[in-house]
Design a protein around this motif. Structure first.
Motif, PDB file in Angstrom:
ATOM      1  N   ALA A  52       0.870  -1.183   0.000  1.00  0.00           N
ATOM      2  CA  ALA A  52       0.000   0.000   0.000  1.00  0.00           C
ATOM      3  C   ALA A  52       0.903   1.227   0.000  1.00  0.00           C
ATOM      4  O   ALA A  52       1.974   1.229   0.605  1.00  0.00           O
ATOM      5  CB  ALA A  52      -0.920   0.014   1.210  1.00  0.00           C
ATOM      6  N   VAL A  53       0.464   2.262  -0.695  1.00  0.00           N
ATOM      7  CA  VAL A  53       1.239   3.491  -0.797  1.00  0.00           C
ATOM      8  C   VAL A  53       0.618   4.557   0.087  1.00  0.00           C
ATOM      9  O   VAL A  53      -0.578   4.826   0.005  1.00  0.00           O
ATOM     10  CB  VAL A  53       1.295   3.978  -2.267  1.00  0.00           C
ATOM     11  N   SER A  54       1.440   5.141   0.942  1.00  0.00           N
ATOM     12  CA  SER A  54       1.026   6.252   1.785  1.00  0.00           C
ATOM     13  C   SER A  54       2.016   7.374   1.525  1.00  0.00           C
ATOM     14  O   SER A  54       3.153   7.326   1.988  1.00  0.00           O
ATOM     15  CB  SER A  54       1.064   5.839   3.249  1.00  0.00           C
ATOM     16  N   PRO A  72      -4.101   4.861  -3.501  1.00  0.00           N
ATOM     17  CA  PRO A  72      -3.051   5.325  -2.585  1.00  0.00           C
ATOM     18  C   PRO A  72      -3.640   6.200  -1.484  1.00  0.00           C
ATOM     19  O   PRO A  72      -4.698   6.796  -1.652  1.00  0.00           O
ATOM     20  CB  PRO A  72      -2.111   6.127  -3.493  1.00  0.00           C
ATOM     21  N   ILE A  73      -2.956   6.247  -0.375  1.00  0.00           N
ATOM     22  CA  ILE A  73      -3.401   7.011   0.787  1.00  0.00           C
ATOM     23  C   ILE A  73      -2.659   8.340   0.806  1.00  0.00           C
ATOM     24  O   ILE A  73      -1.432   8.362   0.679  1.00  0.00           O
ATOM     25  CB  ILE A  73      -3.077   6.233   2.078  1.00  0.00           C
ATOM     26  N   PHE A  74      -3.389   9.420   0.952  1.00  0.00           N
ATOM     27  CA  PHE A  74      -2.747  10.727   1.107  1.00  0.00           C
ATOM     28  C   PHE A  74      -2.276  10.809   2.554  1.00  0.00           C
ATOM     29  O   PHE A  74      -3.074  10.920   3.484  1.00  0.00           O
ATOM     30  CB  PHE A  74      -3.717  11.851   0.757  1.00  0.00           C
ATOM     31  N   LYS A  75      -0.991  10.714   2.747  1.00  0.00           N
ATOM     32  CA  LYS A  75      -0.399  10.585   4.082  1.00  0.00           C
ATOM     33  C   LYS A  75      -0.823  11.694   5.038  1.00  0.00           C
ATOM     34  O   LYS A  75      -1.032  11.447   6.227  1.00  0.00           O
ATOM     35  CB  LYS A  75       1.117  10.536   3.960  1.00  0.00           C
ATOM     36  N   ALA A  76      -0.986  12.904   4.540  1.00  0.00           N
ATOM     37  CA  ALA A  76      -1.340  14.028   5.412  1.00  0.00           C
ATOM     38  C   ALA A  76      -2.738  13.865   6.020  1.00  0.00           C
ATOM     39  O   ALA A  76      -3.042  14.487   7.034  1.00  0.00           O
ATOM     40  CB  ALA A  76      -1.260  15.333   4.642  1.00  0.00           C
ATOM     41  N   ASN A  77      -3.578  13.017   5.421  1.00  0.00           N
ATOM     42  CA  ASN A  77      -4.936  12.823   5.939  1.00  0.00           C
ATOM     43  C   ASN A  77      -5.091  11.608   6.849  1.00  0.00           C
ATOM     44  O   ASN A  77      -6.199  11.314   7.290  1.00  0.00           O
ATOM     45  CB  ASN A  77      -5.928  12.686   4.779  1.00  0.00           C
ATOM     46  N   LEU A  78      -4.013  10.901   7.120  1.00  0.00           N
ATOM     47  CA  LEU A  78      -4.127   9.725   7.981  1.00  0.00           C
ATOM     48  C   LEU A  78      -4.465  10.134   9.413  1.00  0.00           C
ATOM     49  O   LEU A  78      -3.884  11.079   9.942  1.00  0.00           O
ATOM     50  CB  LEU A  78      -2.833   8.919   7.965  1.00  0.00           C
ATOM     51  N   PRO A  79      -5.378   9.411  10.052  1.00  0.00           N
ATOM     52  CA  PRO A  79      -5.815   9.779  11.408  1.00  0.00           C
ATOM     53  C   PRO A  79      -4.909   9.192  12.499  1.00  0.00           C
ATOM     54  O   PRO A  79      -5.306   8.306  13.244  1.00  0.00           O
ATOM     55  CB  PRO A  79      -7.222   9.179  11.471  1.00  0.00           C
ATOM     56  N   TYR A  80      -3.686   9.669  12.587  1.00  0.00           N
ATOM     57  CA  TYR A  80      -2.726   9.118  13.544  1.00  0.00           C
ATOM     58  C   TYR A  80      -3.251   9.176  14.979  1.00  0.00           C
ATOM     59  O   TYR A  80      -3.066   8.234  15.748  1.00  0.00           O
ATOM     60  CB  TYR A  80      -1.387   9.862  13.452  1.00  0.00           C
ATOM     61  N   ASN A  81      -3.920  10.282  15.350  1.00  0.00           N
ATOM     62  CA  ASN A  81      -4.445  10.395  16.714  1.00  0.00           C
ATOM     63  C   ASN A  81      -5.528   9.356  16.988  1.00  0.00           C
ATOM     64  O   ASN A  81      -5.608   8.810  18.084  1.00  0.00           O
ATOM     65  CB  ASN A  81      -4.986  11.802  16.979  1.00  0.00           C
ATOM     66  N   ARG A  82      -6.345   9.064  15.972  1.00  0.00           N
ATOM     67  CA  ARG A  82      -7.383   8.040  16.156  1.00  0.00           C
ATOM     68  C   ARG A  82      -6.737   6.666  16.317  1.00  0.00           C
ATOM     69  O   ARG A  82      -7.200   5.842  17.087  1.00  0.00           O
ATOM     70  CB  ARG A  82      -8.359   8.027  14.988  1.00  0.00           C
TER      71      ARG A  82
END
Length: 145
Positions: free
Chosen positions: A81-83, A107-117
């Motif tokens: 998977a591409v982030s 692909p995943i737009f890395k800036a939109n990943l919910p790291y806090n979640r």
């Protein structure tokens, strides 16, 4: 699920490590391995089996996104998977799909990943990983005309 995440930005790796630690404490079945470079990722891929490899397209030791995907894809039967924030990520992923790579088609737009979640709800991170895996069911082949 065993996941190798190739991420060259240290603050993102730190958040992912915290999320993985929270998942382990909550007994969520995630084994997350982080690698800062393609060379480190290749070393891990030679030694271990992974279900999923999530990667950036440009890394400190690999500036060509197509080559990054090709090198990772040729090292096992894992899903890729591409982030990335790379502007050509959609084109690179569609090229890899046409070449028969076992890659997540979006692909995943890395800036939109919910790291806090991921940190607050470890099962959300596991759900995210499962979303990157192929859908169950019969495989379809595209015949060339």
């Amino acid at each position: 699920m065993k996941v190798l995440w190739i991420e060259d930005h240290e603050p993102v790796r730190d958040m992912l490590a915290i999320a993985a630690d929270k998942a382990a404490r909550a007994r969520v079945q995630i084994d997350l391995v982080l690698a800062p470079t393609l060379m480190e990722a290749e070393r891990r891929l030679r030694l271990e089996r992974f279900d999923l490899v999530i990667t950036e397209l440009t890394l400190p030791d690999s500036y060509d996104g197509d080559m990054t995907i090709a090198r990772i894809a040729n090292m096992g039967k894992h899903r890729v998977a591409v982030s990335s924030t790379h502007p050509d990520r959609d084109t690179i992923v569609s090229t890899a799909l046409r070449c028969g790579c076992n890659i997540a088609d979006t692909p995943i737009f890395k800036a939109n990943l919910p790291y806090n979640r991921f940190i607050q709800r470890p099962e959300a991170m596991l759900d995210f990983f499962f979303d990157q895996m192929p859908a169950p069911g019969p495989k379809t082949r595209i015949a060339a005309a």
